[in-house]
Design a protein around this motif. Structure first.
Motif, PDB file in Angstrom:
ATOM      1  N   ALA A 107       3.187  -0.007   7.823  1.00 20.66           N
ATOM      2  CA  ALA A 107       3.838   0.221   6.522  1.00 20.66           C
ATOM      3  C   ALA A 107       3.325   1.547   5.954  1.00 20.66           C
ATOM      4  O   ALA A 107       2.226   1.985   6.295  1.00 20.66           O
ATOM      5  CB  ALA A 107       3.490  -0.918   5.581  1.00 20.66           C
ATOM      6  N   PHE A 108       4.138   2.176   5.125  1.00 17.77           N
ATOM      7  CA  PHE A 108       3.707   3.418   4.469  1.00 17.77           C
ATOM      8  C   PHE A 108       3.835   3.198   2.961  1.00 17.77           C
ATOM      9  O   PHE A 108       4.938   3.109   2.421  1.00 17.77           O
ATOM     10  CB  PHE A 108       4.578   4.592   4.926  1.00 17.77           C
ATOM     11  N   LEU A 109       2.681   3.070   2.315  1.00 14.82           N
ATOM     12  CA  LEU A 109       2.650   2.806   0.877  1.00 14.82           C
ATOM     13  C   LEU A 109       3.345   3.950   0.133  1.00 14.82           C
ATOM     14  O   LEU A 109       3.018   5.114   0.352  1.00 14.82           O
ATOM     15  CB  LEU A 109       1.181   2.689   0.431  1.00 14.82           C
TER      16      LEU A 109
ATOM     17  N   VAL B  17      10.558   6.115  -5.188  1.00 14.32           N
ATOM     18  CA  VAL B  17       9.745   4.984  -4.735  1.00 14.32           C
ATOM     19  C   VAL B  17      10.411   4.388  -3.504  1.00 14.32           C
ATOM     20  O   VAL B  17      11.646   4.339  -3.441  1.00 14.32           O
ATOM     21  CB  VAL B  17       9.683   3.892  -5.853  1.00 14.32           C
ATOM     22  N   GLN B  18       9.627   3.944  -2.529  1.00 19.30           N
ATOM     23  CA  GLN B  18      10.164   3.158  -1.412  1.00 19.30           C
ATOM     24  C   GLN B  18       9.521   1.767  -1.464  1.00 19.30           C
ATOM     25  O   GLN B  18       8.306   1.652  -1.643  1.00 19.30           O
ATOM     26  CB  GLN B  18       9.814   3.778  -0.067  1.00 19.30           C
ATOM     27  N   THR B  19      10.348   0.751  -1.264  1.00 18.16           N
ATOM     28  CA  THR B  19       9.791  -0.608  -1.296  1.00 18.16           C
ATOM     29  C   THR B  19       9.320  -1.061   0.083  1.00 18.16           C
ATOM     30  O   THR B  19       8.525  -1.973   0.200  1.00 18.16           O
ATOM     31  CB  THR B  19      10.834  -1.607  -1.831  1.00 18.16           C
TER      32      THR B  19
ATOM     33  N   GLY C 264       8.464   1.411   2.808  1.00 20.98           N
ATOM     34  CA  GLY C 264       8.228   2.662   3.511  1.00 20.98           C
ATOM     35  C   GLY C 264       7.642   2.384   4.900  1.00 20.98           C
ATOM     36  O   GLY C 264       6.788   1.511   5.052  1.00 20.98           O
ATOM     37  N   LYS C 265       8.128   3.116   5.875  1.00 19.50           N
ATOM     38  CA  LYS C 265       7.710   2.874   7.266  1.00 19.50           C
ATOM     39  C   LYS C 265       6.821   4.008   7.772  1.00 19.50           C
ATOM     40  O   LYS C 265       7.131   5.189   7.586  1.00 19.50           O
ATOM     41  CB  LYS C 265       8.943   2.806   8.179  1.00 19.50           C
ATOM     42  N   GLY C 266       5.736   3.631   8.445  1.00 17.96           N
ATOM     43  CA  GLY C 266       4.892   4.608   9.115  1.00 17.96           C
ATOM     44  C   GLY C 266       5.123   4.531  10.614  1.00 17.96           C
ATOM     45  O   GLY C 266       5.954   3.749  11.086  1.00 17.96           O
ATOM     46  N   ARG C 267       4.389   5.326  11.370  1.00 15.01           N
ATOM     47  CA  ARG C 267       4.520   5.272  12.832  1.00 15.01           C
ATOM     48  C   ARG C 267       3.934   3.982  13.375  1.00 15.01           C
ATOM     49  O   ARG C 267       3.126   3.326  12.725  1.00 15.01           O
ATOM     50  CB  ARG C 267       3.821   6.476  13.459  1.00 15.01           C
ATOM     51  N   ASP C 268       4.308   3.639  14.580  1.00 12.50           N
ATOM     52  CA  ASP C 268       3.778   2.463  15.284  1.00 12.50           C
ATOM     53  C   ASP C 268       3.942   1.173  14.477  1.00 12.50           C
ATOM     54  O   ASP C 268       3.065   0.302  14.491  1.00 12.50           O
ATOM     55  CB  ASP C 268       2.288   2.657  15.631  1.00 12.50           C
TER      56      ASP C 268
ATOM     57  N   LYS D 198      -9.038  14.159   5.369  1.00 10.82           N
ATOM     58  CA  LYS D 198      -8.302  13.122   4.639  1.00 10.82           C
ATOM     59  C   LYS D 198      -6.802  13.352   4.835  1.00 10.82           C
ATOM     60  O   LYS D 198      -6.330  14.490   4.729  1.00 10.82           O
ATOM     61  CB  LYS D 198      -8.619  13.202   3.142  1.00 10.82           C
ATOM     62  N   LYS D 199      -6.084  12.251   5.050  1.00 10.27           N
ATOM     63  CA  LYS D 199      -4.647  12.394   5.311  1.00 10.27           C
ATOM     64  C   LYS D 199      -3.888  12.674   4.017  1.00 10.27           C
ATOM     65  O   LYS D 199      -4.088  11.995   3.020  1.00 10.27           O
ATOM     66  CB  LYS D 199      -4.136  11.089   5.941  1.00 10.27           C
ATOM     67  N   ILE D 200      -3.005  13.684   4.086  1.00 12.61           N
ATOM     68  CA  ILE D 200      -2.179  13.990   2.906  1.00 12.61           C
ATOM     69  C   ILE D 200      -0.700  13.738   3.187  1.00 12.61           C
ATOM     70  O   ILE D 200       0.075  13.488   2.271  1.00 12.61           O
ATOM     71  CB  ILE D 200      -2.437  15.442   2.399  1.00 12.61           C
ATOM     72  N   ALA D 201      -0.303  13.786   4.486  1.00 13.77           N
ATOM     73  CA  ALA D 201       1.130  13.594   4.803  1.00 13.77           C
ATOM     74  C   ALA D 201       1.281  13.010   6.202  1.00 13.77           C
ATOM     75  O   ALA D 201       0.425  13.214   7.075  1.00 13.77           O
ATOM     76  CB  ALA D 201       1.873  14.927   4.722  1.00 13.77           C
ATOM     77  N   GLY D 202       2.373  12.269   6.384  1.00 17.32           N
ATOM     78  CA  GLY D 202       2.696  11.710   7.698  1.00 17.32           C
ATOM     79  C   GLY D 202       4.176  11.887   7.985  1.00 17.32           C
ATOM     80  O   GLY D 202       4.990  12.059   7.058  1.00 17.32           O
ATOM     81  N   VAL D 203       4.525  11.843   9.249  1.00 17.34           N
ATOM     82  CA  VAL D 203       5.916  12.100   9.679  1.00 17.34           C
ATOM     83  C   VAL D 203       6.360  10.977  10.600  1.00 17.34           C
ATOM     84  O   VAL D 203       5.623  10.575  11.510  1.00 17.34           O
ATOM     85  CB  VAL D 203       5.991  13.454  10.433  1.00 17.34           C
TER      86      VAL D 203
ATOM     87  N   ASP E 221      14.638   1.059   0.043  1.00 18.40           N
ATOM     88  CA  ASP E 221      13.634   0.427   0.910  1.00 18.40           C
ATOM     89  C   ASP E 221      12.888   1.512   1.679  1.00 18.40           C
ATOM     90  O   ASP E 221      11.658   1.573   1.677  1.00 18.40           O
ATOM     91  CB  ASP E 221      14.270  -0.635   1.831  1.00 18.40           C
ATOM     92  N   SER E 222      13.648   2.392   2.341  1.00 22.35           N
ATOM     93  CA  SER E 222      13.057   3.480   3.125  1.00 22.35           C
ATOM     94  C   SER E 222      14.112   4.590   3.185  1.00 22.35           C
ATOM     95  O   SER E 222      15.288   4.297   3.470  1.00 22.35           O
ATOM     96  CB  SER E 222      12.728   2.962   4.531  1.00 22.35           C
ATOM     97  N   THR E 223      13.717   5.812   2.911  1.00 24.11           N
ATOM     98  CA  THR E 223      14.715   6.898   2.954  1.00 24.11           C
ATOM     99  C   THR E 223      15.246   7.082   4.380  1.00 24.11           C
ATOM    100  O   THR E 223      16.387   7.479   4.576  1.00 24.11           O
ATOM    101  CB  THR E 223      14.109   8.214   2.434  1.00 24.11           C
ATOM    102  N   ASN E 224      14.407   6.775   5.399  1.00 24.33           N
ATOM    103  CA  ASN E 224      14.919   6.862   6.780  1.00 24.33           C
ATOM    104  C   ASN E 224      16.024   5.826   6.985  1.00 24.33           C
ATOM    105  O   ASN E 224      17.073   6.131   7.561  1.00 24.33           O
ATOM    106  CB  ASN E 224      13.789   6.595   7.792  1.00 24.33           C
ATOM    107  N   ASN E 225      15.788   4.590   6.488  1.00 25.87           N
ATOM    108  CA  ASN E 225      16.826   3.558   6.627  1.00 25.87           C
ATOM    109  C   ASN E 225      18.086   3.975   5.878  1.00 25.87           C
ATOM    110  O   ASN E 225      19.203   3.820   6.381  1.00 25.87           O
ATOM    111  CB  ASN E 225      16.349   2.221   6.037  1.00 25.87           C
TER     112      ASN E 225
HETATM  113  C1  BTN Z   1       2.912   7.893   9.241  1.00 24.16           C
HETATM  114  O1  BTN Z   1       2.026   8.485   8.635  1.00 24.16           O
HETATM  115  O2  BTN Z   1       2.657   6.948  10.025  1.00 24.16           O
HETATM  116  C2  BTN Z   1       4.352   8.306   9.022  1.00 24.16           C
HETATM  117  C3  BTN Z   1       4.750   8.136   7.587  1.00 24.16           C
HETATM  118  C4  BTN Z   1       6.186   8.525   7.320  1.00 24.16           C
HETATM  119  C5  BTN Z   1       6.594   8.180   5.908  1.00 24.16           C
HETATM  120  C6  BTN Z   1       7.934   8.748   5.534  1.00 24.16           C
HETATM  121  S1  BTN Z   1       8.246   8.603   3.803  1.00 24.16           S
HETATM  122  C7  BTN Z   1       9.899   9.068   4.060  1.00 24.16           C
HETATM  123  C8  BTN Z   1      10.354   8.351   5.312  1.00 24.16           C
HETATM  124  N1  BTN Z   1      10.791   7.007   4.993  1.00 24.16           N
HETATM  125  C9  BTN Z   1      10.016   6.070   5.575  1.00 24.16           C
HETATM  126  O3  BTN Z   1      10.183   4.848   5.483  1.00 24.16           O
HETATM  127  N2  BTN Z   1       9.040   6.669   6.278  1.00 24.16           N
HETATM  128  C10 BTN Z   1       9.132   8.116   6.204  1.00 24.16           C
END
Ligand code: BTN
Length: 230
Positions: free
Chosen positions: A46-48, A35-37, A39-43, A104-109, A14-18
């Motif tokens: 969702a993170f595709l 693949v993450q089903t 994926g979580k972004g900040r705030d 253009k965004k290439i990565a997020g944390v 689902d999410s590598t963080n989870n």
């Molecule tokens: C953002 O741009 O808002 C943060 C994106 C973070 C995505 C990564 S992918 C690996 C890890 N697992 C998640 O569910 N989210 C982070």
């Protein structure tokens, strides 16, 4: 030489963080999923996370006090910018820790922490990087390593990012903030404060907060408290 990193490689999660939190992964574990089903972004966004991208979570259990926690969010974009530079891609950091290439965004944390006795008992530093995944459906102006003309293997990229992250996270905050400032495109930009006033970003504090100037006064603001004007 034995690597200090314990790798967990998954086809899908689902999410590598989870995954890292639910499996109580050890210090210096790196969880990488194809693949993450969910994926979580900040705030809460969702993170595709389609095939071809790097979905990586790096685990630290070094029991830091709050004042030292900025290292987690500073080390990650630094590691990504270094690795992209090695592949010939010049990137910038958009505060607090997004990585962009020419607008253009290439990565997020996404950093998630667990606390015990006033210390961070576990930090899971999730990094999503567009390597060769399809970016057509990403809900912001996005790019990928492939779109920048670079074909790369996801695991090779992830390994380089993880190695650098685990090196950086040991460095003093002063070195990390100095490093981030070199790539930071946010300085000089306008931000909107919670009270609606507009300020200008002028510096980065060692705790990762942005220092802004408003009516001649300098104040430090945290990531959730301000909006950056495009
Ligand atoms: C953002 O741009 O808002 C943060 C994106 C973070 C995505 C990564 S992918 C690996 C890890 N697992 C998640 O569910 N989210 C982070």
């Amino acid at each position: 030489m034995m690597s200090r990193i314990d790798w967990v490689r998954l086809d899908v999660t689902d999410s590598t963080n989870n995954y890292a939190k639910q499996h109580a992964c050890a210090h210096n574990t790196a969880v990488l999923a194809a693949v993450q089903t969910q994926g979580k972004g900040r705030d809460g966004r969702a993170f595709l996370s389609q095939k071809g991208g790097m979905y990586l979570s790096l685990v630290r259990r070094d029991f830091r006090p709050l004042a030292q926690c900025a290292a987690y969010m500073l080390a990650a974009p630094l590691a990504v910018c270094d690795v992209l530079a090695e592949y010939g891609i010049e990137a910038d950091i958009k505060w607090p820790n997004d990585v962009w290439v020419q607008g253009k965004k290439i990565a997020g944390v996404l950093v998630e922490t667990e606390w015990r006795d006033g210390l961070v008992s576990c930090a899971v530093v999730g990094i999503g990087l567009n390597v060769s995944n399809d970016i057509a459906d990403v809900p912001c102006r996005a790019t990928s390593m492939l779109a920048e003309g670079v074909k790369a293997d996801v695991f090779v990229v992830a390994n380089s990012v993880a190695e650098r992250f685990f090196d950086y996270v040991e460095q003093p905050l002063s070195a990390l903030t100095a490093g981030v400032k070199k790539w930071l495109i946010t300085l000089g930009k306008r931000v909107v404060l919670p009270d609606g006033r507009t300020a200008v970003a002028v510096d980065l504090a060692e705790d990762g907060r942005l220092i802004v100037e408003v009516t001649g006064e300098r104040v430090a603001v945290a990531a959730g408290d301000v909006n950056l004007q495009e």
